[in-house]
Scaffold this motif. Sequence first.
Motif, PDB file in Angstrom:
ATOM      1  N   GLN A  36       0.892  20.712 -49.721  1.00  0.00           N
ATOM      2  CA  GLN A  36       1.552  20.197 -50.924  1.00  0.00           C
ATOM      3  C   GLN A  36       1.389  18.682 -51.022  1.00  0.00           C
ATOM      4  O   GLN A  36       1.154  18.144 -52.106  1.00  0.00           O
ATOM      5  CB  GLN A  36       3.039  20.552 -50.924  1.00  0.00           C
ATOM      6  CG  GLN A  36       3.323  22.011 -51.173  1.00  0.00           C
ATOM      7  CD  GLN A  36       4.821  22.316 -51.090  1.00  0.00           C
ATOM      8  OE1 GLN A  36       5.668  21.423 -51.070  1.00  0.00           O
ATOM      9  NE2 GLN A  36       5.151  23.587 -51.030  1.00  0.00           N
ATOM     10  N   LEU A  37       1.517  17.999 -49.905  1.00  0.00           N
ATOM     11  CA  LEU A  37       1.359  16.542 -49.890  1.00  0.00           C
ATOM     12  C   LEU A  37      -0.062  16.150 -50.283  1.00  0.00           C
ATOM     13  O   LEU A  37      -0.259  15.223 -51.072  1.00  0.00           O
ATOM     14  CB  LEU A  37       1.702  15.970 -48.512  1.00  0.00           C
ATOM     15  CG  LEU A  37       1.530  14.455 -48.343  1.00  0.00           C
ATOM     16  CD1 LEU A  37       2.414  13.686 -49.326  1.00  0.00           C
ATOM     17  CD2 LEU A  37       1.829  14.048 -46.908  1.00  0.00           C
ATOM     18  N   GLN A  38      -1.054  16.847 -49.758  1.00  0.00           N
ATOM     19  CA  GLN A  38      -2.445  16.549 -50.116  1.00  0.00           C
ATOM     20  C   GLN A  38      -2.671  16.741 -51.611  1.00  0.00           C
ATOM     21  O   GLN A  38      -3.334  15.924 -52.257  1.00  0.00           O
ATOM     22  CB  GLN A  38      -3.409  17.442 -49.326  1.00  0.00           C
ATOM     23  CG  GLN A  38      -3.504  17.070 -47.868  1.00  0.00           C
ATOM     24  CD  GLN A  38      -4.312  18.083 -47.062  1.00  0.00           C
ATOM     25  OE1 GLN A  38      -4.563  19.196 -47.493  1.00  0.00           O
ATOM     26  NE2 GLN A  38      -4.694  17.684 -45.859  1.00  0.00           N
ATOM     27  N   LYS A  39      -2.107  17.800 -52.175  1.00  0.00           N
ATOM     28  CA  LYS A  39      -2.250  18.041 -53.620  1.00  0.00           C
ATOM     29  C   LYS A  39      -1.557  16.947 -54.418  1.00  0.00           C
ATOM     30  O   LYS A  39      -2.087  16.464 -55.418  1.00  0.00           O
ATOM     31  CB  LYS A  39      -1.685  19.416 -53.993  1.00  0.00           C
ATOM     32  CG  LYS A  39      -2.543  20.564 -53.516  1.00  0.00           C
ATOM     33  CD  LYS A  39      -1.921  21.889 -53.877  1.00  0.00           C
ATOM     34  CE  LYS A  39      -2.746  23.046 -53.366  1.00  0.00           C
ATOM     35  NZ  LYS A  39      -2.126  24.344 -53.670  1.00  0.00           N
ATOM     36  N   ALA A  40      -0.367  16.548 -53.987  1.00  0.00           N
ATOM     37  CA  ALA A  40       0.372  15.492 -54.686  1.00  0.00           C
ATOM     38  C   ALA A  40      -0.370  14.159 -54.598  1.00  0.00           C
ATOM     39  O   ALA A  40      -0.439  13.413 -55.585  1.00  0.00           O
ATOM     40  CB  ALA A  40       1.784  15.353 -54.107  1.00  0.00           C
ATOM     41  N   GLU A  41      -0.950  13.863 -53.436  1.00  0.00           N
ATOM     42  CA  GLU A  41      -1.709  12.619 -53.300  1.00  0.00           C
ATOM     43  C   GLU A  41      -2.952  12.634 -54.186  1.00  0.00           C
ATOM     44  O   GLU A  41      -3.303  11.622 -54.791  1.00  0.00           O
ATOM     45  CB  GLU A  41      -2.110  12.398 -51.835  1.00  0.00           C
ATOM     46  CG  GLU A  41      -0.948  11.981 -50.961  1.00  0.00           C
ATOM     47  CD  GLU A  41      -1.296  11.917 -49.480  1.00  0.00           C
ATOM     48  OE1 GLU A  41      -2.256  12.602 -49.046  1.00  0.00           O
ATOM     49  OE2 GLU A  41      -0.602  11.193 -48.761  1.00  0.00           O
ATOM     50  N   ARG A  45      -3.696   9.929 -57.148  1.00  0.00           N
ATOM     51  CA  ARG A  45      -4.926   9.143 -57.281  1.00  0.00           C
ATOM     52  C   ARG A  45      -5.564   9.374 -58.642  1.00  0.00           C
ATOM     53  O   ARG A  45      -6.053   8.440 -59.289  1.00  0.00           O
ATOM     54  CB  ARG A  45      -5.908   9.499 -56.163  1.00  0.00           C
ATOM     55  CG  ARG A  45      -5.532   8.906 -54.822  1.00  0.00           C
ATOM     56  CD  ARG A  45      -6.620   9.102 -53.786  1.00  0.00           C
ATOM     57  NE  ARG A  45      -6.940  10.507 -53.559  1.00  0.00           N
ATOM     58  CZ  ARG A  45      -6.326  11.298 -52.692  1.00  0.00           C
ATOM     59  NH1 ARG A  45      -5.338  10.816 -51.956  1.00  0.00           N
ATOM     60  NH2 ARG A  45      -6.691  12.552 -52.541  1.00  0.00           N
ATOM     61  N   SER A  46      -5.535  10.619 -59.100  1.00  0.00           N
ATOM     62  CA  SER A  46      -6.095  10.947 -60.410  1.00  0.00           C
ATOM     63  C   SER A  46      -5.316  10.244 -61.522  1.00  0.00           C
ATOM     64  O   SER A  46      -5.902   9.724 -62.477  1.00  0.00           O
ATOM     65  CB  SER A  46      -6.059  12.461 -60.622  1.00  0.00           C
ATOM     66  OG  SER A  46      -6.580  12.802 -61.872  1.00  0.00           O
ATOM     67  N   GLN A  47      -4.013  10.199 -61.398  1.00  0.00           N
ATOM     68  CA  GLN A  47      -3.184   9.527 -62.405  1.00  0.00           C
ATOM     69  C   GLN A  47      -3.462   8.028 -62.429  1.00  0.00           C
ATOM     70  O   GLN A  47      -3.492   7.413 -63.489  1.00  0.00           O
ATOM     71  CB  GLN A  47      -1.699   9.812 -62.128  1.00  0.00           C
ATOM     72  CG  GLN A  47      -1.330  11.253 -62.387  1.00  0.00           C
ATOM     73  CD  GLN A  47      -0.034  11.666 -61.714  1.00  0.00           C
ATOM     74  OE1 GLN A  47       0.546  10.926 -60.923  1.00  0.00           O
ATOM     75  NE2 GLN A  47       0.423  12.875 -62.016  1.00  0.00           N
ATOM     76  N   LEU A  48      -3.681   7.442 -61.261  1.00  0.00           N
ATOM     77  CA  LEU A  48      -4.005   6.015 -61.203  1.00  0.00           C
ATOM     78  C   LEU A  48      -5.347   5.723 -61.863  1.00  0.00           C
ATOM     79  O   LEU A  48      -5.536   4.676 -62.466  1.00  0.00           O
ATOM     80  CB  LEU A  48      -4.024   5.525 -59.750  1.00  0.00           C
ATOM     81  CG  LEU A  48      -2.682   5.448 -59.034  1.00  0.00           C
ATOM     82  CD1 LEU A  48      -2.892   5.067 -57.569  1.00  0.00           C
ATOM     83  CD2 LEU A  48      -1.737   4.470 -59.713  1.00  0.00           C
TER      84      LEU A  48
END
Length: 117
Positions: A36-41, A45-48
């Motif tokens: 879940q953390l990897q997906k959130a990260e 990054r995509s949002q940035l």
Amino acid sequence: MDPIDLELKNVARELARLFQGQVSSTALEISELRTQLQKAESRYRSQLDAQARLGSYVPSVGGSAYRCPNCWISEGVAVALQSLASVETAEHFLRCPQCNRDFGIPTGTGNPSFNYR
């Protein structure tokens, strides 16, 4: 060993046995949380990067093919939209085969906004 020591030692043994029985489920929980953390990260990054990708987004290719804005902004992936047949409506519908979003684009010269799902 006195009786109190003996009883406390028995309680400690039982607690250790209970904790040991939970090791597998806790390890699985940790693994799921890491995923879940990897997906959130990745989303973060995509949002940035979204604003930078906006500057390089080209909606049409050759004047007749269109690219999905969602796939480009969210992932930086150029995916051709598919035109959907519309029955005499005021909108032209396009669908992305990758993210499955639909885009309803007004066909008149009035309101330039569009609807998407």
